[in-house]
Design a protein around this motif. Structure first.
Motif, PDB file in Angstrom:
ATOM      1  N   THR A  11     131.658 -40.233   1.183  1.00 41.11           N
ATOM      2  CA  THR A  11     131.607 -40.847   2.594  1.00 41.11           C
ATOM      3  C   THR A  11     132.956 -41.705   2.926  1.00 41.11           C
ATOM      4  O   THR A  11     132.777 -42.741   3.248  1.00 41.11           O
ATOM      5  N   THR A  12     134.056 -40.874   2.629  1.00 43.27           N
ATOM      6  CA  THR A  12     135.444 -41.647   2.812  1.00 43.27           C
ATOM      7  C   THR A  12     136.170 -40.814   3.563  1.00 43.27           C
ATOM      8  O   THR A  12     137.505 -40.660   3.134  1.00 43.27           O
ATOM      9  N   GLY A  13     135.884 -40.717   4.729  1.00 43.13           N
ATOM     10  CA  GLY A  13     136.568 -39.795   5.872  1.00 43.13           C
ATOM     11  C   GLY A  13     136.898 -40.874   6.972  1.00 43.13           C
ATOM     12  O   GLY A  13     136.900 -42.153   6.912  1.00 43.13           O
ATOM     13  N   GLU A  14     137.144 -40.052   8.259  1.00 40.33           N
ATOM     14  CA  GLU A  14     137.443 -41.056   9.294  1.00 40.33           C
ATOM     15  C   GLU A  14     135.948 -41.591  10.014  1.00 40.33           C
ATOM     16  O   GLU A  14     135.099 -40.557  10.113  1.00 40.33           O
ATOM     17  N   MET A  15     135.755 -42.644  10.686  1.00 43.40           N
ATOM     18  CA  MET A  15     134.502 -42.968  10.871  1.00 43.40           C
ATOM     19  C   MET A  15     134.280 -42.535  12.297  1.00 43.40           C
ATOM     20  O   MET A  15     134.984 -42.654  13.293  1.00 43.40           O
ATOM     21  N   LEU A  16     133.142 -41.655  12.439  1.00 42.77           N
ATOM     22  CA  LEU A  16     133.048 -40.937  13.676  1.00 42.77           C
ATOM     23  C   LEU A  16     132.124 -41.870  14.621  1.00 42.77           C
ATOM     24  O   LEU A  16     131.931 -41.356  15.687  1.00 42.77           O
ATOM     25  N   THR A  17     131.335 -42.848  14.233  1.00 38.11           N
ATOM     26  CA  THR A  17     130.222 -43.253  14.968  1.00 38.11           C
ATOM     27  C   THR A  17     130.842 -44.630  15.141  1.00 38.11           C
ATOM     28  O   THR A  17     131.750 -45.177  14.450  1.00 38.11           O
ATOM     29  N   ALA A  18     130.097 -45.242  16.356  1.00 34.68           N
ATOM     30  CA  ALA A  18     130.603 -46.879  16.582  1.00 34.68           C
ATOM     31  C   ALA A  18     130.497 -47.913  15.554  1.00 34.68           C
ATOM     32  O   ALA A  18     129.670 -48.068  14.840  1.00 34.68           O
ATOM     33  N   ASP A  19     131.629 -48.336  15.493  1.00 34.62           N
ATOM     34  CA  ASP A  19     131.771 -49.651  14.456  1.00 34.62           C
ATOM     35  C   ASP A  19     131.259 -51.023  15.071  1.00 34.62           C
ATOM     36  O   ASP A  19     131.691 -51.362  16.029  1.00 34.62           O
ATOM     37  N   PRO A  89     119.780 -43.755  19.501  1.00 34.64           N
ATOM     38  CA  PRO A  89     118.988 -44.184  18.446  1.00 34.64           C
ATOM     39  C   PRO A  89     119.116 -43.820  17.268  1.00 34.64           C
ATOM     40  O   PRO A  89     118.395 -44.095  16.209  1.00 34.64           O
ATOM     41  N   VAL A  90     120.159 -43.117  16.767  1.00 36.24           N
ATOM     42  CA  VAL A  90     120.470 -43.044  15.373  1.00 36.24           C
ATOM     43  C   VAL A  90     121.922 -44.055  14.730  1.00 36.24           C
ATOM     44  O   VAL A  90     121.497 -44.443  13.804  1.00 36.24           O
ATOM     45  N   THR A  91     122.962 -43.998  15.546  1.00 31.11           N
ATOM     46  CA  THR A  91     123.970 -44.569  15.082  1.00 31.11           C
ATOM     47  C   THR A  91     124.314 -45.779  15.936  1.00 31.11           C
ATOM     48  O   THR A  91     125.330 -46.565  15.579  1.00 31.11           O
ATOM     49  N   GLY A  92     123.828 -45.952  17.119  1.00 38.93           N
ATOM     50  CA  GLY A  92     124.320 -47.013  17.913  1.00 38.93           C
ATOM     51  C   GLY A  92     124.055 -48.757  17.609  1.00 38.93           C
ATOM     52  O   GLY A  92     123.077 -48.983  17.460  1.00 38.93           O
ATOM     53  N   PRO A  93     125.295 -49.043  17.617  1.00 39.15           N
ATOM     54  CA  PRO A  93     125.143 -50.728  17.306  1.00 39.15           C
ATOM     55  C   PRO A  93     124.549 -51.397  18.459  1.00 39.15           C
ATOM     56  O   PRO A  93     124.195 -52.470  17.986  1.00 39.15           O
ATOM     57  N   GLU A  94     124.205 -50.923  19.552  1.00 42.45           N
ATOM     58  CA  GLU A  94     123.608 -51.512  20.804  1.00 42.45           C
ATOM     59  C   GLU A  94     122.031 -51.190  20.745  1.00 42.45           C
ATOM     60  O   GLU A  94     121.362 -51.570  21.557  1.00 42.45           O
ATOM     61  N   ASN A  95     121.497 -50.352  19.788  1.00 46.16           N
ATOM     62  CA  ASN A  95     120.190 -49.803  19.836  1.00 46.16           C
ATOM     63  C   ASN A  95     119.585 -50.273  18.546  1.00 46.16           C
ATOM     64  O   ASN A  95     119.677 -49.660  17.401  1.00 46.16           O
ATOM     65  N   ALA A  96     118.655 -51.133  18.732  1.00 44.93           N
ATOM     66  CA  ALA A  96     117.953 -51.675  17.596  1.00 44.93           C
ATOM     67  C   ALA A  96     117.118 -50.665  16.905  1.00 44.93           C
ATOM     68  O   ALA A  96     116.419 -50.970  15.573  1.00 44.93           O
ATOM     69  N   ILE A  97     116.845 -49.384  17.605  1.00 44.21           N
ATOM     70  CA  ILE A  97     115.905 -48.317  16.771  1.00 44.21           C
ATOM     71  C   ILE A  97     116.763 -47.739  15.897  1.00 44.21           C
ATOM     72  O   ILE A  97     116.248 -47.260  14.914  1.00 44.21           O
ATOM     73  N   ALA A  98     118.097 -47.649  16.032  1.00 47.56           N
ATOM     74  CA  ALA A  98     119.119 -47.027  15.123  1.00 47.56           C
ATOM     75  C   ALA A  98     119.158 -47.747  13.755  1.00 47.56           C
ATOM     76  O   ALA A  98     119.142 -49.035  13.957  1.00 47.56           O
ATOM     77  N   PRO A  99     119.078 -47.041  12.592  1.00 42.51           N
ATOM     78  CA  PRO A  99     118.940 -47.787  11.444  1.00 42.51           C
ATOM     79  C   PRO A  99     120.245 -48.729  11.147  1.00 42.51           C
ATOM     80  O   PRO A  99     119.812 -49.974  10.359  1.00 42.51           O
ATOM     81  N   PRO A 100     121.584 -48.631  11.532  1.00 39.17           N
ATOM     82  CA  PRO A 100     122.139 -47.371  12.071  1.00 39.17           C
ATOM     83  C   PRO A 100     122.602 -46.689  10.933  1.00 39.17           C
ATOM     84  O   PRO A 100     123.202 -47.201   9.839  1.00 39.17           O
ATOM     85  N   LEU A 101     122.713 -45.390  11.055  1.00 39.99           N
ATOM     86  CA  LEU A 101     123.496 -44.281  10.223  1.00 39.99           C
ATOM     87  C   LEU A 101     124.946 -44.460  10.714  1.00 39.99           C
ATOM     88  O   LEU A 101     125.226 -44.347  11.894  1.00 39.99           O
ATOM     89  N   HIS A 102     125.866 -44.551   9.763  1.00 34.10           N
ATOM     90  CA  HIS A 102     127.254 -44.319  10.008  1.00 34.10           C
ATOM     91  C   HIS A 102     128.066 -43.081   9.422  1.00 34.10           C
ATOM     92  O   HIS A 102     127.632 -42.896   8.294  1.00 34.10           O
ATOM     93  N   VAL A 103     128.483 -42.261  10.395  1.00 34.04           N
ATOM     94  CA  VAL A 103     128.915 -41.031   9.843  1.00 34.04           C
ATOM     95  C   VAL A 103     130.488 -40.740   9.941  1.00 34.04           C
ATOM     96  O   VAL A 103     131.154 -41.278  10.741  1.00 34.04           O
TER      97      VAL A 103
END
Lengths: 215, 215
Positions: A11-19, A89-103
């Motif tokens: 998992t060493t590419g460009e971060m596609l989800t919110a930091d 609800p999967v990657t969102g840093p503003e959503n507490a339901i999201a684990p969050p997953l970083h892709v």
């Protein structure tokens, strides 16, 4: 189902989800996530003062609600700009339901990320809920469509095959890649694996659409 | 896909999911759910004092963590007894990720429940995330297996067909029923509908298994 995704991809590419940031709403959401998990760990038989906890949480909710815009205005704000969404609800840093997953986007056109899930995501004893695996995969297939060579779209059909139990408390790798696009139809596949073994496979047919954005 | 589930079925049967209490951990979890939604409604541009909110939430998490048993002990407690689970991420009154959905068993062997989803469950603008629909359906198909005439099992294959967008902020009906069981294979179908129109169809193949319970 193609064995189209290498579950061992780094998992060493460009971060596609919110930091996520370390302050502001992201810090408050990270703390809310911690509360959600701690409530499940404590449970109904703990000596924690649950009615007091409820009162303190309701007071926080009241403060936030007093400072929230109307829902229509908020929806416009959520979808403004060109960046990645911060609220899903999967990657969102503003959503507490999201684990969050970083892709991350990899040079071969696939996407991949790792995540370790705890008690809030439990289905069978000690295992990830099958529907949570579906949620992670549906979202990651969508991220793969945004990163891959073809267009993006909305899910038309999603097929999930559960190969083995997906463990809680162990690092999972979630990977996906777009495999074809013909006209408005896009085909994208993905996997969740643990310890190098595939637990769940997903095969999605997406339909290219123009999504109206709230204004 | 069979038109096997009547999306208009009244939700007036036997409650198959855990009944939330108005105090104790259930009240604390309901308040946590309110915080999760309020954080999304407020967002990063609100005047709410987010660093203060983060501090107050972390203090609550610390109190809960101090009074939580070890994870192994907690898993035994979670799965003890014969009642329905109180902690799953779809129906659980002890899980702030759960909307929660309440599912009722109907005399015709099907199950059904209604739920209205807000911002934490958003995918496309103003719509329910496709993966959240998958989560609700996977779980409700499992409840249908427990209520129906045949055995229960773990999800083997789940196929979701997205017919139209599933709206946020509108009452959704989630319904399912077991349609057959042959040997260890169980087939169960379900739908999510809004305003009497089917939004998502699910077709699941479940495999009968004995699930080990933590002891």
């Amino acid at each position: 189902m193609d064995a189209a995704v290498d579950p061992g991809a780094a998992t060493t590419g460009e971060m596609l989800t919110a930091d996520p940031a370390n302050d502001g709403v992201d810090a408050a959401v990270a703390a809310a996530r911690r509360v959600v998990a701690a409530l499940l760990h404590a449970g109904g038989n703990s000596a924690a003062e649950m009615n007091d906890v409820a009162g303190r949480l309701n007071a926080i909710a009241e403060h936030l609600e007093e400072h929230a815009p109307g829902t229509d205005e908020r929806l416009v704000d959520m979808w403004a700009g060109e960046g990645v969404a911060r609220h899903d609800p999967v990657t969102g840093p503003e959503n507490a339901i999201a684990p969050p997953l970083h892709v991350y986007g990899l040079p071969d056109g696939s996407v991949s990320g790792t995540v370790t899930l705890g008690l809030p995501y439990q289905g069978p004893p000690g295992c990830v809920h099958g529907g949570v695996s579906a949620l992670l995969l549906d979202h990651t297939l969508g991220v793969a469509n945004a990163w891959g060579p073809g267009p993006s779209g909305m899910t038309g059909t999603l097929t999930l095959r559960y190969r083995r139990r997906t463990p809680l408390f162990e690092e999972l790798t979630v990977s996906a890649r777009q495999v074809s696009h013909t006209g408005r139809k896009i085909r994208t596949v993905g996997t969740i694996s643990a310890g190098g073994e595939v637990c769940v496979e997903a095969d999605g047919l997406f339909i290219e659409v123009d999504l109206p954005v709230p204004r």
